[in-house]
Design a protein around this motif. Structure first.
Motif, PDB file in Angstrom:
ATOM      1  N   ARG A 190      31.923  41.727  47.095  1.00  0.00           N
ATOM      2  CA  ARG A 190      31.487  41.520  46.129  1.00  0.00           C
ATOM      3  C   ARG A 190      30.672  41.270  44.492  1.00  0.00           C
ATOM      4  O   ARG A 190      30.262  40.692  43.700  1.00  0.00           O
ATOM      5  N   PHE A 191      32.112  42.347  44.549  1.00  0.00           N
ATOM      6  CA  PHE A 191      32.432  43.149  42.600  1.00  0.00           C
ATOM      7  C   PHE A 191      32.511  41.541  42.463  1.00  0.00           C
ATOM      8  O   PHE A 191      33.032  40.987  41.599  1.00  0.00           O
ATOM      9  N   VAL A 192      34.196  41.064  43.139  1.00  0.00           N
ATOM     10  CA  VAL A 192      34.553  39.834  42.048  1.00  0.00           C
ATOM     11  C   VAL A 192      33.026  38.752  42.181  1.00  0.00           C
ATOM     12  O   VAL A 192      33.089  38.118  40.900  1.00  0.00           O
ATOM     13  N   LEU A 193      32.680  38.247  43.135  1.00  0.00           N
ATOM     14  CA  LEU A 193      30.868  37.685  43.230  1.00  0.00           C
ATOM     15  C   LEU A 193      30.521  37.741  41.704  1.00  0.00           C
ATOM     16  O   LEU A 193      29.955  36.928  41.170  1.00  0.00           O
ATOM     17  N   GLY A 194      29.977  39.500  41.987  1.00  0.00           N
ATOM     18  CA  GLY A 194      28.873  39.236  40.658  1.00  0.00           C
ATOM     19  C   GLY A 194      29.992  39.616  39.237  1.00  0.00           C
ATOM     20  O   GLY A 194      29.472  39.293  38.200  1.00  0.00           O
ATOM     21  N   ALA A 195      31.023  39.072  39.295  1.00  0.00           N
ATOM     22  CA  ALA A 195      32.192  39.332  37.774  1.00  0.00           C
ATOM     23  C   ALA A 195      32.079  38.272  37.178  1.00  0.00           C
ATOM     24  O   ALA A 195      32.013  37.491  36.511  1.00  0.00           O
ATOM     25  N   ILE A 196      32.629  37.242  38.761  1.00  0.00           N
ATOM     26  CA  ILE A 196      32.219  35.863  38.071  1.00  0.00           C
ATOM     27  C   ILE A 196      30.670  34.843  37.288  1.00  0.00           C
ATOM     28  O   ILE A 196      30.627  34.503  36.406  1.00  0.00           O
ATOM     29  N   CYS A 197      29.645  35.694  38.216  1.00  0.00           N
ATOM     30  CA  CYS A 197      28.014  35.187  37.851  1.00  0.00           C
ATOM     31  C   CYS A 197      27.898  36.766  36.638  1.00  0.00           C
ATOM     32  O   CYS A 197      27.967  35.590  35.630  1.00  0.00           O
ATOM     33  N   VAL A 198      28.500  37.499  36.273  1.00  0.00           N
ATOM     34  CA  VAL A 198      28.482  38.319  34.776  1.00  0.00           C
ATOM     35  C   VAL A 198      29.630  37.454  33.707  1.00  0.00           C
ATOM     36  O   VAL A 198      28.886  37.127  32.971  1.00  0.00           O
ATOM     37  N   ALA A 199      30.141  36.444  34.248  1.00  0.00           N
ATOM     38  CA  ALA A 199      31.200  35.891  33.408  1.00  0.00           C
ATOM     39  C   ALA A 199      30.601  34.964  33.056  1.00  0.00           C
ATOM     40  O   ALA A 199      30.183  33.811  31.711  1.00  0.00           O
ATOM     41  N   LEU A 200      29.742  34.108  34.270  1.00  0.00           N
ATOM     42  CA  LEU A 200      29.368  32.933  33.910  1.00  0.00           C
ATOM     43  C   LEU A 200      27.536  32.984  32.496  1.00  0.00           C
ATOM     44  O   LEU A 200      27.124  32.216  31.698  1.00  0.00           O
ATOM     45  N   LEU A 201      27.284  34.210  32.791  1.00  0.00           N
ATOM     46  CA  LEU A 201      26.355  34.540  31.893  1.00  0.00           C
ATOM     47  C   LEU A 201      26.506  34.557  30.753  1.00  0.00           C
ATOM     48  O   LEU A 201      25.436  35.332  30.263  1.00  0.00           O
ATOM     49  N   THR A 202      27.650  35.193  29.989  1.00  0.00           N
ATOM     50  CA  THR A 202      28.054  35.123  28.692  1.00  0.00           C
ATOM     51  C   THR A 202      27.799  33.732  27.434  1.00  0.00           C
ATOM     52  O   THR A 202      28.208  33.683  26.700  1.00  0.00           O
ATOM     53  N   VAL A 203      28.625  32.758  29.130  1.00  0.00           N
ATOM     54  CA  VAL A 203      28.852  31.333  28.177  1.00  0.00           C
ATOM     55  C   VAL A 203      27.044  30.655  28.210  1.00  0.00           C
ATOM     56  O   VAL A 203      26.534  30.272  29.042  1.00  0.00           O
ATOM     57  N   PRO A 204      27.078  30.343  26.827  1.00  0.00           N
ATOM     58  CA  PRO A 204      25.117  29.776  26.846  1.00  0.00           C
ATOM     59  C   PRO A 204      24.609  28.502  27.330  1.00  0.00           C
ATOM     60  O   PRO A 204      26.359  27.527  27.593  1.00  0.00           O
ATOM     61  N   PHE A 205      24.490  27.995  27.375  1.00  0.00           N
ATOM     62  CA  PHE A 205      23.389  26.840  28.098  1.00  0.00           C
ATOM     63  C   PHE A 205      23.504  27.482  30.099  1.00  0.00           C
ATOM     64  O   PHE A 205      23.808  27.481  30.717  1.00  0.00           O
ATOM     65  N   VAL A 206      25.570  27.419  29.656  1.00  0.00           N
ATOM     66  CA  VAL A 206      25.166  27.994  31.416  1.00  0.00           C
ATOM     67  C   VAL A 206      25.346  29.132  32.179  1.00  0.00           C
ATOM     68  O   VAL A 206      25.378  28.649  33.342  1.00  0.00           O
TER      69      VAL A 206
END
Length: 228
Positions: A190-206
């Motif tokens: 669950r944590f790795v899944l959330g970490a991937i989403c958090v990383a994607l949330l930092t990229v504009p438009f992505v």
């Protein structure tokens, strides 16, 4: 995890997923814009109440700049919470689309939540995210001297929250007659899944795709979990 991400990415062109993307992205942009305006207006009013213009002998340029910075910082900190809240409104549609394509037999046994319960889950999820982020704020302020400390603290907390919320959205659709959902995934997954989403949330438009990709990945991870 890699397989789940690849499958989620491949389904972004699915008509049902595109519809959710358009709705969630549009609502997120509107919500963030309103949030930014509210933070800017509130900061400007607060600074004006302190008499900043009179103290500096300024016409309002400094106050405007500080209000803009405060709004920008607030939007950056709260964007993930807003995106997660919006996702909860449409997450069931993402899960349905993924299950219909990849797990039709499982999809046939699903028990949709209904709008009323989805709204309740979205509200609880938003409050939980807000409270957790406020709870770790003192720790982040202490670590501000390290430069990256606050970023890591908020990233870890939101990864934990996102991983939980995304997998729960899938699990709760497949609850038994007693209302017990499917078994949870391991914390690390669950944590790795959330970490991937958090990383994607930092990229504009992505970042507008991050929540939908996360919900699709969670669906694959839950249904591909090895039987115990």
């Amino acid at each position: 995890m890699i397989t789940a991400f690849a499958l989620a990415l491949a389904q972004l062109t699915d008509r049902r997923i595109v519809a959710v993307l358009l709705k969630s992205a549009g609502l997120t942009v509107v919500a963030v814009a309103l949030l930014g305006w509210g933070l800017w207006a509130g900061s400007a009013s607060l600074l004006d109440g302190f008499g900043l213009d009179a103290m500096l002998g300024d016409s309002g340029a400094v106050r405007g700049f500080l209000s803009f910075v405060a709004a920008l910082l607030g939007v950056w900190l709260l964007f993930r919470i807003v995106a997660l809240a919006v996702l909860q409104l449409f997450a069931d549609e993402v899960v349905e689309a993924v299950e219909a394509r990849h797990y039709p037999e499982i999809a046939a046994r699903a028990r949709p939540l209904g709008l009323h319960r989805e709204l309740g889950l979205a509200l609880r999820s938003t409050l939980r995210s807000l409270l957790w982020n406020l709870a770790v704020l003192p720790v982040a302020l202490v670590l501000i001297v390290t430069g990256v400390g606050p970023l890591l603290v908020f990233a870890a907390v939101n990864a934990m929250l996102l991983g939980r919320e995304l997998t729960e959205t899938v699990r709760i659709r497949h609850r038994d007659t007693r209302g017990v959902p499917l078994p949870d995934l391991p914390f690390v997954t669950r944590f790795v899944l959330g970490a991937i989403c958090v990383a994607l949330l930092t990229v504009p438009f992505v970042n507008l795709l991050a929540s939908v990709l996360g919900a699709a990945m969670a669906t694959h991870l839950v249904h591909r979990r090895p039987a115990v």
